[in-house]
Motif scaffolding. Structure first.
Motif, PDB file in Angstrom:
ATOM      1  N   GLU A  42       9.013   2.550  -9.922  1.00 25.59           N
ATOM      2  CA  GLU A  42       7.917   1.612 -10.172  1.00 25.59           C
ATOM      3  C   GLU A  42       6.686   2.446 -10.482  1.00 25.59           C
ATOM      4  O   GLU A  42       6.718   3.667 -10.375  1.00 25.59           O
ATOM      5  CB  GLU A  42       7.664   0.733  -8.934  1.00 25.59           C
ATOM      6  CG  GLU A  42       8.806  -0.199  -8.597  1.00 25.59           C
ATOM      7  CD  GLU A  42       8.622  -0.896  -7.245  1.00 25.59           C
ATOM      8  OE1 GLU A  42       7.485  -0.911  -6.725  1.00 25.59           O
ATOM      9  OE2 GLU A  42       9.623  -1.413  -6.731  1.00 25.59           O
ATOM     10  N   ASP A  44       4.207   3.057  -8.773  1.00 28.83           N
ATOM     11  CA  ASP A  44       3.739   3.845  -7.625  1.00 28.83           C
ATOM     12  C   ASP A  44       4.891   4.354  -6.749  1.00 28.83           C
ATOM     13  O   ASP A  44       4.699   4.667  -5.582  1.00 28.83           O
ATOM     14  CB  ASP A  44       2.779   3.007  -6.786  1.00 28.83           C
ATOM     15  CG  ASP A  44       3.443   1.768  -6.195  1.00 28.83           C
ATOM     16  OD1 ASP A  44       4.583   1.446  -6.599  1.00 28.83           O
ATOM     17  OD2 ASP A  44       2.828   1.120  -5.332  1.00 28.83           O
ATOM     18  N   LYS A  45       6.085   4.464  -7.328  1.00 28.50           N
ATOM     19  CA  LYS A  45       7.247   4.832  -6.523  1.00 28.50           C
ATOM     20  C   LYS A  45       8.225   5.665  -7.346  1.00 28.50           C
ATOM     21  O   LYS A  45       8.491   5.349  -8.499  1.00 28.50           O
ATOM     22  CB  LYS A  45       7.917   3.541  -6.056  1.00 28.50           C
ATOM     23  CG  LYS A  45       9.038   3.718  -5.078  1.00 28.50           C
ATOM     24  CD  LYS A  45       9.257   2.437  -4.315  1.00 28.50           C
ATOM     25  CE  LYS A  45      10.430   1.637  -4.499  1.00 28.50           C
ATOM     26  NZ  LYS A  45      10.580   0.439  -3.773  1.00 28.50           N
ATOM     27  N   LYS A  59       6.676   6.491  -2.059  1.00 22.74           N
ATOM     28  CA  LYS A  59       5.819   5.429  -2.596  1.00 22.74           C
ATOM     29  C   LYS A  59       4.377   5.756  -2.254  1.00 22.74           C
ATOM     30  O   LYS A  59       4.087   6.229  -1.160  1.00 22.74           O
ATOM     31  CB  LYS A  59       6.224   4.090  -1.968  1.00 22.74           C
ATOM     32  CG  LYS A  59       5.402   2.909  -2.445  1.00 22.74           C
ATOM     33  CD  LYS A  59       5.956   1.619  -1.842  1.00 22.74           C
ATOM     34  CE  LYS A  59       5.159   0.406  -2.197  1.00 22.74           C
ATOM     35  NZ  LYS A  59       5.028   0.110  -3.588  1.00 22.74           N
ATOM     36  N   LYS A  60       3.485   5.504  -3.212  1.00 23.26           N
ATOM     37  CA  LYS A  60       2.068   5.726  -2.967  1.00 23.26           C
ATOM     38  C   LYS A  60       1.597   4.674  -1.967  1.00 23.26           C
ATOM     39  O   LYS A  60       1.703   3.482  -2.202  1.00 23.26           O
ATOM     40  CB  LYS A  60       1.296   5.604  -4.281  1.00 23.26           C
ATOM     41  CG  LYS A  60      -0.013   6.312  -4.268  1.00 23.26           C
ATOM     42  CD  LYS A  60      -0.799   6.335  -5.567  1.00 23.26           C
ATOM     43  CE  LYS A  60      -0.117   5.888  -6.808  1.00 23.26           C
ATOM     44  NZ  LYS A  60      -1.030   5.743  -7.935  1.00 23.26           N
ATOM     45  N   LYS A  61       1.095   5.133  -0.816  1.00 20.90           N
ATOM     46  CA  LYS A  61       0.688   4.229   0.263  1.00 20.90           C
ATOM     47  C   LYS A  61      -0.826   4.044   0.333  1.00 20.90           C
ATOM     48  O   LYS A  61      -1.300   3.004   0.739  1.00 20.90           O
ATOM     49  CB  LYS A  61       1.172   4.769   1.619  1.00 20.90           C
ATOM     50  CG  LYS A  61       2.661   4.979   1.726  1.00 20.90           C
ATOM     51  CD  LYS A  61       3.369   3.721   2.103  1.00 20.90           C
ATOM     52  CE  LYS A  61       4.831   4.004   2.404  1.00 20.90           C
ATOM     53  NZ  LYS A  61       5.571   2.855   2.812  1.00 20.90           N
ATOM     54  N   ALA A  74       9.857   5.473   1.369  1.00 23.20           N
ATOM     55  CA  ALA A  74      10.108   4.068   1.033  1.00 23.20           C
ATOM     56  C   ALA A  74      11.582   3.798   1.284  1.00 23.20           C
ATOM     57  O   ALA A  74      12.426   4.102   0.454  1.00 23.20           O
ATOM     58  CB  ALA A  74       9.737   3.790  -0.421  1.00 23.20           C
TER      59      ALA A  74
END
Length: 131
Positions: A42, A44-45, A59-61, A74
């Motif tokens: 995705e 951000d992932k 994943k961007k947190k 993730a």
């Protein structure tokens, strides 16, 4: 368990460095040579695997422009984070340090400490040439 990479200096502003690291597809350029798989899932992932290791999905947190980007596990059995701390040292120069944090039992921590340390050191070592 907390592991810190050495700081690396990049000849780009903190904002430019932040922008590069914010785009998860750029992590492929920073990966070690023994990478066996890299896939953006995705915006951000992403998923990656190193030879002999299980696949890991990050994943961007959290993002705090232009100083901090937090990637977290993730899914999977392990819960950990990888944080990039970006410090502006001059208008056209920044420093980056990666910090890996996770809760692991003593046996698991012993097994993964070496490979994770080497992994985050490789990421920061590859940054100056790629950012």
């Amino acid at each position: 368990m907390k592991l810190q990479s050495p700081k690396t200096t990049i000849d780009k502003s903190a904002q430019e460095t932040f922008n590069f690291l914010s785009d998860v597809k750029n992590f492929e350029k920073l990966m070690p040579e023994n990478i066996s798989k890299f896939e953006v899932l995705e915006e951000d992932k992403f998923l990656f695997a190193l030879k002999g290791m299980p696949e890991i999905i990050l994943k961007k947190k959290e993002t705090v422009p232009p100083n901090k980007i937090v990637l977290g596990a993730a899914g999977g059995k392990l819960d950990f984070s990888l944080t990039a701390h970006i410090i502006e040292v001059a208008p056209t120069q920044s420093q980056v340090e990666l910090v890996f944090e996770g809760e692991f039992n003593a046996m698991m921590a012993m097994m993964i400490k070496g490979p994770i340390n080497k992994f985050i050191e490789t990421l920061v070592t590859n940054m100056p040439a790629q950012v």
